[in-house]
Design a protein around this motif. Sequence first.
Motif, mmCIF file in Angstrom:
data_model
loop_
_atom_site.group_PDB
_atom_site.id
_atom_site.type_symbol
_atom_site.label_atom_id
_atom_site.label_comp_id
_atom_site.label_asym_id
_atom_site.label_seq_id
_atom_site.Cartn_x
_atom_site.Cartn_y
_atom_site.Cartn_z
ATOM 1 N N SER A 17 -10.151 -5.585 2.252
ATOM 2 C CA SER A 17 -9.225 -4.485 2.554
ATOM 3 C C SER A 17 -9.270 -3.391 1.484
ATOM 4 N N HIS A 46 -3.451 0.438 -3.387
ATOM 5 C CA HIS A 46 -3.063 -0.932 -3.055
ATOM 6 C C HIS A 46 -2.389 -1.564 -4.258
ATOM 7 N N GLN A 84 -3.254 -9.599 3.736
ATOM 8 C CA GLN A 84 -4.588 -9.230 3.278
ATOM 9 C C GLN A 84 -5.611 -10.287 3.655
ATOM 10 N N ARG A 131 0.861 -1.176 0.000
ATOM 11 C CA ARG A 131 0.000 0.000 0.000
ATOM 12 C C ARG A 131 0.894 1.222 0.000
#
Length: 156
Positions: A103, A48, A69, A41
């Motif tokens: 995420s 991402h 993740q 990230r």
Amino acid sequence: MTDTDSTTTGPLLPEDITTDSPFTLPGFFDALAEGRLVAARCTECDTHLLPPRPACYGCGSRAVTVSEQPRTGEVRSYTSVNRPPSAFEHLAPITIAVVELDSSARLTGRVDAPLADVTIGDRVELQVRDPEEAGIDPDFDLSYEEEWPVHVFELV
């Protein structure tokens, strides 16, 4: 630099990028073989990067972190591949989806379901499989891919 907590910062020098770095494909697949899905990230623009990369493709910054993740997410787009590469020929047609993980990172992969059974918004979970278990002929692997697992999304 194989740690994968949120404090792992992208390499600043080209010589820092080694095959065991989580910022390379071999490093990504090593983590996947261990059952960990990792993404980078960008701390500058919050993009991402999955699989992780040493620099952001959104803004070019090298200020990236790597973290594990979730394996669950939602189908955002999908299609059918009727003429896949030789290693997957016998599995055709193959359903492929872009999945937004919980995420917000996105990963493209095969869905273990017929196209007619998949819709946008479906919940899926990532499964990591040995290539032979997934029905992929090992004779088609490139030498550096021999140990790499495959990822498949299953409908939840």
